[in-house]
Write a protein that holds these residues in place. Structure first.
Motif, PDB file in Angstrom:
ATOM      1  N   ALA A   1      71.211  -0.900  36.778  1.00  0.00           N
ATOM      2  CA  ALA A   1      69.950  -1.499  35.611  1.00  0.00           C
ATOM      3  C   ALA A   1      69.210  -0.391  35.150  1.00  0.00           C
ATOM      4  O   ALA A   1      68.756  -0.485  33.905  1.00  0.00           O
ATOM      5  CB  ALA A   1      69.166  -2.571  36.481  1.00  0.00           C
TER       6      ALA A   1
ATOM      7  N   ASP B   1      69.296   0.043  30.780  1.00  0.00           N
ATOM      8  CA  ASP B   1      67.965  -0.532  30.127  1.00  0.00           C
ATOM      9  C   ASP B   1      66.854   0.402  30.170  1.00  0.00           C
ATOM     10  O   ASP B   1      65.974  -0.005  29.224  1.00  0.00           O
ATOM     11  CB  ASP B   1      67.567  -1.739  30.793  1.00  0.00           C
ATOM     12  N   HIS B   2      66.959   1.738  30.802  1.00  0.00           N
ATOM     13  CA  HIS B   2      65.800   2.436  30.841  1.00  0.00           C
ATOM     14  C   HIS B   2      65.895   3.960  30.794  1.00  0.00           C
ATOM     15  O   HIS B   2      65.091   4.738  31.193  1.00  0.00           O
ATOM     16  CB  HIS B   2      65.080   2.361  32.289  1.00  0.00           C
TER      17      HIS B   2
ATOM     18  N   THR C   1      61.214  -2.053  37.636  1.00  0.00           N
ATOM     19  CA  THR C   1      62.759  -2.668  37.999  1.00  0.00           C
ATOM     20  C   THR C   1      63.105  -2.225  39.461  1.00  0.00           C
ATOM     21  O   THR C   1      63.860  -3.100  40.083  1.00  0.00           O
ATOM     22  CB  THR C   1      63.633  -2.187  36.804  1.00  0.00           C
TER      23      THR C   1
ATOM     24  N   ARG D   1      61.118  -4.112  42.193  1.00  0.00           N
ATOM     25  CA  ARG D   1      61.362  -5.540  42.348  1.00  0.00           C
ATOM     26  C   ARG D   1      62.893  -5.809  42.849  1.00  0.00           C
ATOM     27  O   ARG D   1      63.115  -6.423  43.739  1.00  0.00           O
ATOM     28  CB  ARG D   1      61.508  -6.315  40.842  1.00  0.00           C
ATOM     29  N   THR D   2      63.756  -4.460  42.549  1.00  0.00           N
ATOM     30  CA  THR D   2      65.236  -4.578  43.080  1.00  0.00           C
ATOM     31  C   THR D   2      64.896  -4.358  44.912  1.00  0.00           C
ATOM     32  O   THR D   2      65.605  -5.102  45.372  1.00  0.00           O
ATOM     33  CB  THR D   2      66.002  -3.443  42.526  1.00  0.00           C
TER      34      THR D   2
ATOM     35  N   ARG E   1      58.132   0.387  33.134  1.00  0.00           N
ATOM     36  CA  ARG E   1      59.035  -0.833  33.405  1.00  0.00           C
ATOM     37  C   ARG E   1      60.104  -0.386  34.225  1.00  0.00           C
ATOM     38  O   ARG E   1      60.736  -1.270  35.063  1.00  0.00           O
ATOM     39  CB  ARG E   1      59.428  -1.337  32.101  1.00  0.00           C
TER      40      ARG E   1
END
Length: 470
Positions: free
Chosen positions: A364, A368-369, A272, A275-276, A268
């Motif tokens: 991000a 989150d990661h 991320t 997608r960014t 994931r």
């Protein structure tokens, strides 16, 4: 004539179709399996592999045939690859006949088209006895040499098997190609590992290393650099003649670390980042090329769990229209589950890399990661992400990010005072911040393409005499 032949078929190669293809060798051929059944070997009467046939791969990722073969093929399709050894003259015709029969039976075609055939090839050659190695062209005590001639050399299951087998036997893997061949990022990473080497045939100077430019000569059963009286490598003129590239590659290399948990889903963080930078998720993932599976973090998590505690190495590709590739290494450590990712995105001369999104991406990943570190760079290199056997300027660093855990280990006061101009940007809560260090504005000066022979020759660790095989 090519030594690699590929059948691209609409229908699945079932047992009977594969048998029909393998019978192209007539009654004198024998069949055995390698790589845990992923590769079949057609052998001559003496037992030496003449043709390796990889297990059929169902490719469900659009654009893979075009990326690797320059041929547009609608998905899904089955990719069955055969490779002929040059140890016997009939091996090339045998590979063409195997794939030609599969294409005829299963509604497909053959790459390259001129290799297709369906006739029986009598196998009578007598070559070296079987030594447990996959199909290679030259085998010495120190080196396994493979001759390859295809537009793009990829990290196929066959090449992975050759690499593993050569390493297990203590040999170097050296792949010899004409100068028009390019490498995928995955194949390039494999050949950068000591003591492997990409050997390029040069009409003017014989052979040179496609990654460092060092002129090579065959000596004592391996290709080794030619050195001057003072021990310096000699750089091939063909390698040094690099024209300034207008296209660019944005490279984002990051590492995440999270506690091992039953509900942890891997991949994931990579999604991320994808997608960014591109506006979409990855197109597909797999363990070799062609990348064949539609993108699914849960499926790749299942694979990594099955392989644990051994590490898992994976590849990912993007959608047609926006070249992007990534390598992902998943491993268990004392601190939890670690993901090492290198994502590369290609841009044309008239396209601006989204360098303004790097800080938000860092935030991000840190939030989150479990981001540990991230280095973002920009380089002048082909948009299609392949590597030609020419000098390429090193990447220009744009930014570096240090995750909250490492900031805490270093100490916030010390981490805020790096030995570079400018101050870091704090990301996340004040109680556990990550720090983002901008290093440049993203421009690459034309004089970055300048170089001298000493710099080029140090481009591959194999060119240090201490790393020579044997």
């Amino acid at each position: 004539m090519t030594k690699d032949v590929i059948a691209l078929t609409r229908k699945m190669p079932d047992t009977w179709a594969l048998l029909a293809g393998l019978y192209a060798g007539g009654p004198g051929a024998d069949v055995s399996a390698g790589a845990d059944g992923a590769v079949l070997h057609l052998r001559g009467p003496d037992g030496r592999p003449l043709v390796s046939v990889e297990a059929p791969v169902l490719v469900q990722v659009p654009g893979e045939a075009e990326r690797l073969l320059g041929r547009t093929t609608p998905v899904p399709f089955w990719w069955t690859e055969a490779r002929a050894s040059t140890a016997a003259p009939e091996a090339e015709r045998l590979a063409g006949s195997v794939c030609g029969r599969l294409a005829l039976l299963l509604d497909g075609g053959v790459w390259p088209a001129e290799a297709a055939d369906t006739r029986v090839v009598d196998v009578t050659a007598v070559v070296a006895p079987d030594d447990g190695q996959p199909v290679v062209d030259v085998l010495t005590d120190s080196t396994a040499v493979v001759l390859a001639d295809r537009p793009v050399l990829a990290l196929t299951p066959w090449l992975s098997e050759v690499f593993r087998t050569a390493a297990a036997s203590g040999r170097a893997l050296q792949i010899v190609t004409p100068p028009h061949v390019r490498l995928t990022a995955a194949a390039r990473a494999t050949l950068l590992q000591v003591p492997n080497r990409w050997v390029v045939q040069d009409p003017a100077q014989g052979y040179y290393d496609g990654l460092s430019g060092a002129v090579l000569r065959w000596r004592d059963g391996t290709f080794a650099p030619v050195v001057t009286a003072d021990g310096a490598a000699v750089v091939a003129e063909a390698f040094a003649r690099a024209e300034p590239a207008a296209e660019r590659q944005l490279v984002v290399a990051f590492r995440t670390l999270r506690p091992a948990a039953a509900d942890l889903v891997l991949g994931r963080a990579l999604e991320t980042a994808w997608r960014t930078l591109t506006g979409a998720a990855p197109g597909g993932w797999g363990t070799a090329e062609p990348v064949n599976l539609p993108w699914s973090p849960r499926q790749l998590t299942d694979l990594a769990r099955d392989r644990a505690p051994a590490p898992t190495h994976l590849l990912a590709v993007g959608h047609p229209g926006r070249p992007a590739t990534a390598s992902l290494r998943i491993s268990r450590t004392e601190g939890g589950v670690e993901e090492d990712v290198t994502l590369t995105v290609g841009y044309g001369a008239d396209e601006a890399p989204p360098t303004d999104r790097i800080e938000s991406l860092a935030g991000a990943l840190a939030a989150d990661h479990g981001l540990a570190t991230m280095l973002t760079s920009l380089r002048r290199a082909p948009r299609d992400l392949t590597a030609p056997p020419r000098f390429q300027a090193p990447p220009t660093p744009l930014a570096f990010t240090l995750g909250a855990r490492d900031v805490r280990g270093i100490g916030l006061t010390h981490a805020r005072r790096p030995p570079v101009a400018g101050r870091p940007v704090q990301l996340g809560p004040a109680s556990a911040p990550a720090l983002h260090y901008p290093l440049g504005a993203g421009g690459i000066a034309e004089d970055d393409l300048g170089h001298d022979d000493a710099v080029v020759a140090r481009g591959h660790p194999c060119d240090d005499p201490a790393h020579q095989p044997g």
